[in-house]
Design a protein around this motif. Structure first.
Motif, PDB file in Angstrom:
ATOM      1  N   SER A  13       0.846  -1.190   0.000  1.00  0.00           N
ATOM      2  CA  SER A  13       0.000   0.000   0.000  1.00  0.00           C
ATOM      3  C   SER A  13       0.883   1.242   0.000  1.00  0.00           C
ATOM      4  O   SER A  13       2.081   1.169   0.275  1.00  0.00           O
ATOM      5  CB  SER A  13      -0.893   0.012   1.247  1.00  0.00           C
ATOM      6  OG  SER A  13      -0.112   0.243   2.405  1.00  0.00           O
ATOM      7  N   GLY A  14       0.265   2.376  -0.267  1.00  0.00           N
ATOM      8  CA  GLY A  14       0.994   3.634  -0.239  1.00  0.00           C
ATOM      9  C   GLY A  14       1.497   3.969   1.151  1.00  0.00           C
ATOM     10  O   GLY A  14       2.551   4.574   1.320  1.00  0.00           O
ATOM     11  N   GLU A  15       0.729   3.564   2.170  1.00  0.00           N
ATOM     12  CA  GLU A  15       1.162   3.825   3.537  1.00  0.00           C
ATOM     13  C   GLU A  15       2.421   3.026   3.862  1.00  0.00           C
ATOM     14  O   GLU A  15       3.315   3.515   4.542  1.00  0.00           O
ATOM     15  CB  GLU A  15       0.029   3.531   4.506  1.00  0.00           C
ATOM     16  CG  GLU A  15      -1.132   4.502   4.287  1.00  0.00           C
ATOM     17  CD  GLU A  15      -2.187   4.433   5.364  1.00  0.00           C
ATOM     18  OE1 GLU A  15      -1.847   4.099   6.509  1.00  0.00           O
ATOM     19  OE2 GLU A  15      -3.338   4.734   5.052  1.00  0.00           O
ATOM     20  N   GLU A  16       2.513   1.810   3.372  1.00  0.00           N
ATOM     21  CA  GLU A  16       3.728   1.014   3.571  1.00  0.00           C
ATOM     22  C   GLU A  16       4.871   1.574   2.723  1.00  0.00           C
ATOM     23  O   GLU A  16       6.014   1.643   3.168  1.00  0.00           O
ATOM     24  CB  GLU A  16       3.497  -0.448   3.173  1.00  0.00           C
ATOM     25  CG  GLU A  16       2.628  -1.219   4.114  1.00  0.00           C
ATOM     26  CD  GLU A  16       2.400  -2.643   3.639  1.00  0.00           C
ATOM     27  OE1 GLU A  16       3.125  -3.131   2.740  1.00  0.00           O
ATOM     28  OE2 GLU A  16       1.477  -3.274   4.163  1.00  0.00           O
ATOM     29  N   GLY A  17       4.573   1.974   1.494  1.00  0.00           N
ATOM     30  CA  GLY A  17       5.594   2.482   0.582  1.00  0.00           C
ATOM     31  C   GLY A  17       6.159   3.820   0.989  1.00  0.00           C
ATOM     32  O   GLY A  17       7.258   4.183   0.568  1.00  0.00           O
ATOM     33  N   TRP A  18       5.446   4.544   1.827  1.00  0.00           N
ATOM     34  CA  TRP A  18       5.909   5.853   2.280  1.00  0.00           C
ATOM     35  C   TRP A  18       7.292   5.743   2.923  1.00  0.00           C
ATOM     36  O   TRP A  18       8.146   6.609   2.727  1.00  0.00           O
ATOM     37  CB  TRP A  18       4.894   6.438   3.255  1.00  0.00           C
ATOM     38  CG  TRP A  18       5.341   7.714   3.891  1.00  0.00           C
ATOM     39  CD1 TRP A  18       5.198   8.968   3.378  1.00  0.00           C
ATOM     40  CD2 TRP A  18       6.021   7.864   5.140  1.00  0.00           C
ATOM     41  NE1 TRP A  18       5.743   9.887   4.238  1.00  0.00           N
ATOM     42  CE2 TRP A  18       6.245   9.227   5.330  1.00  0.00           C
ATOM     43  CE3 TRP A  18       6.442   6.969   6.110  1.00  0.00           C
ATOM     44  CZ2 TRP A  18       6.882   9.722   6.455  1.00  0.00           C
ATOM     45  CZ3 TRP A  18       7.079   7.463   7.228  1.00  0.00           C
ATOM     46  CH2 TRP A  18       7.291   8.824   7.389  1.00  0.00           C
ATOM     47  N   SER A  19       7.536   4.670   3.648  1.00  0.00           N
ATOM     48  CA  SER A  19       8.826   4.534   4.335  1.00  0.00           C
ATOM     49  C   SER A  19      10.000   4.443   3.357  1.00  0.00           C
ATOM     50  O   SER A  19      11.131   4.764   3.716  1.00  0.00           O
ATOM     51  CB  SER A  19       8.821   3.319   5.262  1.00  0.00           C
ATOM     52  OG  SER A  19       8.644   2.141   4.510  1.00  0.00           O
ATOM     53  N   ASN A  20       9.750   4.031   2.115  1.00  0.00           N
ATOM     54  CA  ASN A  20      10.826   3.959   1.115  1.00  0.00           C
ATOM     55  C   ASN A  20      11.304   5.341   0.663  1.00  0.00           C
ATOM     56  O   ASN A  20      12.406   5.455   0.128  1.00  0.00           O
ATOM     57  CB  ASN A  20      10.365   3.172  -0.111  1.00  0.00           C
ATOM     58  CG  ASN A  20      10.099   1.724   0.191  1.00  0.00           C
ATOM     59  OD1 ASN A  20      10.665   1.145   1.113  1.00  0.00           O
ATOM     60  ND2 ASN A  20       9.223   1.110  -0.584  1.00  0.00           N
ATOM     61  N   VAL A  21      10.462   6.366   0.834  1.00  0.00           N
ATOM     62  CA  VAL A  21      10.810   7.709   0.344  1.00  0.00           C
ATOM     63  C   VAL A  21      10.547   8.802   1.382  1.00  0.00           C
ATOM     64  O   VAL A  21      10.468   9.976   1.036  1.00  0.00           O
ATOM     65  CB  VAL A  21      10.044   8.037  -0.967  1.00  0.00           C
ATOM     66  CG1 VAL A  21      10.486   7.149  -2.096  1.00  0.00           C
ATOM     67  CG2 VAL A  21       8.547   7.956  -0.754  1.00  0.00           C
ATOM     68  N   MET A  98      -4.305   4.580  -7.955  1.00  0.00           N
ATOM     69  CA  MET A  98      -4.944   5.699  -7.258  1.00  0.00           C
ATOM     70  C   MET A  98      -5.043   5.414  -5.762  1.00  0.00           C
ATOM     71  O   MET A  98      -4.782   6.295  -4.937  1.00  0.00           O
ATOM     72  CB  MET A  98      -6.343   5.974  -7.824  1.00  0.00           C
ATOM     73  CG  MET A  98      -6.363   6.436  -9.273  1.00  0.00           C
ATOM     74  SD  MET A  98      -5.411   7.922  -9.569  1.00  0.00           S
ATOM     75  CE  MET A  98      -3.934   7.244 -10.254  1.00  0.00           C
ATOM     76  N   GLU A  99      -5.400   4.196  -5.403  1.00  0.00           N
ATOM     77  CA  GLU A  99      -5.492   3.848  -3.981  1.00  0.00           C
ATOM     78  C   GLU A  99      -4.113   3.898  -3.326  1.00  0.00           C
ATOM     79  O   GLU A  99      -3.971   4.330  -2.191  1.00  0.00           O
ATOM     80  CB  GLU A  99      -6.128   2.478  -3.795  1.00  0.00           C
ATOM     81  CG  GLU A  99      -6.466   2.170  -2.359  1.00  0.00           C
ATOM     82  CD  GLU A  99      -7.319   3.240  -1.679  1.00  0.00           C
ATOM     83  OE1 GLU A  99      -7.039   3.545  -0.503  1.00  0.00           O
ATOM     84  OE2 GLU A  99      -8.242   3.784  -2.320  1.00  0.00           O
ATOM     85  N   PHE A 100      -3.092   3.484  -4.048  1.00  0.00           N
ATOM     86  CA  PHE A 100      -1.720   3.557  -3.550  1.00  0.00           C
ATOM     87  C   PHE A 100      -1.343   5.015  -3.279  1.00  0.00           C
ATOM     88  O   PHE A 100      -0.796   5.339  -2.222  1.00  0.00           O
ATOM     89  CB  PHE A 100      -0.757   2.921  -4.559  1.00  0.00           C
ATOM     90  CG  PHE A 100       0.594   2.625  -3.996  1.00  0.00           C
ATOM     91  CD1 PHE A 100       0.886   1.371  -3.507  1.00  0.00           C
ATOM     92  CD2 PHE A 100       1.579   3.598  -3.957  1.00  0.00           C
ATOM     93  CE1 PHE A 100       2.143   1.082  -2.974  1.00  0.00           C
ATOM     94  CE2 PHE A 100       2.827   3.329  -3.431  1.00  0.00           C
ATOM     95  CZ  PHE A 100       3.110   2.061  -2.934  1.00  0.00           C
ATOM     96  N   LEU A 101      -1.644   5.898  -4.227  1.00  0.00           N
ATOM     97  CA  LEU A 101      -1.332   7.322  -4.042  1.00  0.00           C
ATOM     98  C   LEU A 101      -2.087   7.909  -2.857  1.00  0.00           C
ATOM     99  O   LEU A 101      -1.527   8.670  -2.068  1.00  0.00           O
ATOM    100  CB  LEU A 101      -1.667   8.108  -5.315  1.00  0.00           C
ATOM    101  CG  LEU A 101      -0.751   7.884  -6.502  1.00  0.00           C
ATOM    102  CD1 LEU A 101      -1.286   8.601  -7.731  1.00  0.00           C
ATOM    103  CD2 LEU A 101       0.667   8.330  -6.198  1.00  0.00           C
ATOM    104  N   ARG A 102      -3.362   7.555  -2.713  1.00  0.00           N
ATOM    105  CA  ARG A 102      -4.142   8.053  -1.573  1.00  0.00           C
ATOM    106  C   ARG A 102      -3.522   7.594  -0.251  1.00  0.00           C
ATOM    107  O   ARG A 102      -3.435   8.361   0.702  1.00  0.00           O
ATOM    108  CB  ARG A 102      -5.587   7.579  -1.674  1.00  0.00           C
ATOM    109  CG  ARG A 102      -6.380   8.304  -2.722  1.00  0.00           C
ATOM    110  CD  ARG A 102      -7.843   7.857  -2.703  1.00  0.00           C
ATOM    111  NE  ARG A 102      -8.489   8.251  -3.918  1.00  0.00           N
ATOM    112  CZ  ARG A 102      -8.725   7.464  -4.957  1.00  0.00           C
ATOM    113  NH1 ARG A 102      -8.376   6.188  -4.924  1.00  0.00           N
ATOM    114  NH2 ARG A 102      -9.314   7.918  -6.033  1.00  0.00           N
TER     115      ARG A 102
END
Length: 115
Positions: A13-21, A98-102
């Motif tokens: 998810s985008g919330e998980e991916g946030w930690s990468n950046v 889109m859900e990933f970005l949100r």
């Protein structure tokens, strides 16, 4: 490149991916969510490029995330939205992206506003 980096390392998810950046926007005043527009080039399967334009991202988070009782009235031109610009004749569905970005934007907001 921006979208591929948070989506890497098995982020579901985008919330998980946030930690990468998470460090990429730390010097941006107000963070990414405070910007009026966010323009993101996206490469699908390393063969096709398209662009997502996030308009008024802070408003897209809604009163539940912003902590307000009621959202103030918004003019039509200021409605939050994600616009997909894709030149493909038969573009692939964008729902997952889109859900990933949100999710990413929600996590970015929570990092900047922990209370």
């Amino acid at each position: 490149f921006f979208f591929q980096k948070p989506a890497s390392a098995g982020a579901a998810s985008g919330e998980e991916g946030w930690s990468n950046v998470q460090r990429w926007t730390r010097s941006l005043p107000g963070g990414l969510v405070a910007q009026k527009f966010i323009i993101l080039p996206i490469n699908e399967h390393n063969i096709h490029w398209w662009v997502a334009v996030v308009c008024h991202p802070r408003r897209a988070l809604g009163p539940d995330v912003l902590g307000a009782q009621e959202a103030p009235p918004v003019l039509m031109a200021e409605q939050p939205r994600i616009v997909c610009l894709d030149s493909a004749v038969e573009p692939l569905p964008k729902d997952r992206t889109m859900e990933f970005l949100r999710g990413y934007l929600r996590r970015e907001w929570r990092d900047r506003h922990p209370d």
